[in-house]
Enzyme design. Sequence first.
Site, mmCIF file in Angstrom:
data_model
loop_
_atom_site.group_PDB
_atom_site.id
_atom_site.type_symbol
_atom_site.label_atom_id
_atom_site.label_comp_id
_atom_site.label_asym_id
_atom_site.label_seq_id
_atom_site.Cartn_x
_atom_site.Cartn_y
_atom_site.Cartn_z
ATOM 1 N N ARG A 33 0.811 -1.212 0.000
ATOM 2 C CA ARG A 33 0.000 0.000 0.000
ATOM 3 C C ARG A 33 0.846 1.264 0.000
ATOM 4 O O ARG A 33 0.356 2.344 0.327
ATOM 5 C CB ARG A 33 -0.957 0.007 1.192
ATOM 6 C CG ARG A 33 -0.315 -0.195 2.555
ATOM 7 C CD ARG A 33 -1.322 0.099 3.661
ATOM 8 N NE ARG A 33 -1.691 1.504 3.694
ATOM 9 C CZ ARG A 33 -2.836 1.949 4.231
ATOM 10 N NH1 ARG A 33 -3.707 1.107 4.735
ATOM 11 N NH2 ARG A 33 -3.091 3.240 4.248
ATOM 12 N N ALA A 53 -3.003 12.127 8.470
ATOM 13 C CA ALA A 53 -2.062 11.220 7.800
ATOM 14 C C ALA A 53 -2.399 11.122 6.322
ATOM 15 O O ALA A 53 -3.518 11.421 5.906
ATOM 16 C CB ALA A 53 -2.108 9.835 8.445
ATOM 17 N N GLU A 90 -12.673 11.736 -2.550
ATOM 18 C CA GLU A 90 -11.968 10.586 -1.986
ATOM 19 C C GLU A 90 -12.804 9.890 -0.916
ATOM 20 O O GLU A 90 -12.306 9.031 -0.182
ATOM 21 C CB GLU A 90 -10.616 11.026 -1.411
ATOM 22 C CG GLU A 90 -9.646 11.532 -2.479
ATOM 23 C CD GLU A 90 -8.276 11.877 -1.917
ATOM 24 O OE1 GLU A 90 -8.046 11.620 -0.706
ATOM 25 O OE2 GLU A 90 -7.443 12.387 -2.681
#
Length: 217
Positions: free
Chosen positions: A59, A99, A165
């Site tokens: 990832r 993050a 998103e």
Amino acid sequence: MVKTSKTVGRCEEFTANDVEVLGKAPLYQGFFSMVKYRFRHRLFAGGWSEPVDREMFERGHAAAMLPYDPVRDCVVMIEQFRVGAYAAGCAPWQLEIVAGIIEPEEVSEEVVRREAVEEAGLEVGELHKITRYLSSSGGCSETLDVFVGIADSRKADGIHGLPEEGEDIRVRGLSREQAYQWVESGKIENAASIIALQWLQLNYRKLQEAAQDLPLP
């Protein structure tokens, strides 16, 4: 040809040179990807292991940052739905620090500054690097760089994130003491947030002293 580590003897420390990759095959490619590795490695007792097959969750790498207001002794955290937490039977809406994934040609400091704006509406001043760690080294290659960043907690408010998103993020400003109590009680469950808050609990006085000579962003 198989390379070997330079250090030998009873206290030998193995390195990447003591691993032989026998095969690597893609299994899935989506938002994240899965790759199957076949490898063998040196054994502590001597010799080599039998071939091992492992699926690896790929990832990329990420960076995370805890905004801290040393003047008011407050932190800024975010709250959002996490499908992994839901599947694990944990609280589906997790309290976290900001993050993001490190994109090509980016450095982690750029990522946390960008994510602070996108996820919390905050401009961040001086950054303090805490550590870099592996999220789950048994089956995932991801690493996380963790920071504390100086910010004005009075500006922490509202709902943020990028709709394209699928982000729906609520900002939470709270005292450092309250946040650390939530670490101790288990309310905060994700590793990056726990690491950042534990580091802050040990170092907040130094940040407060240093902030006397630094303007807030």
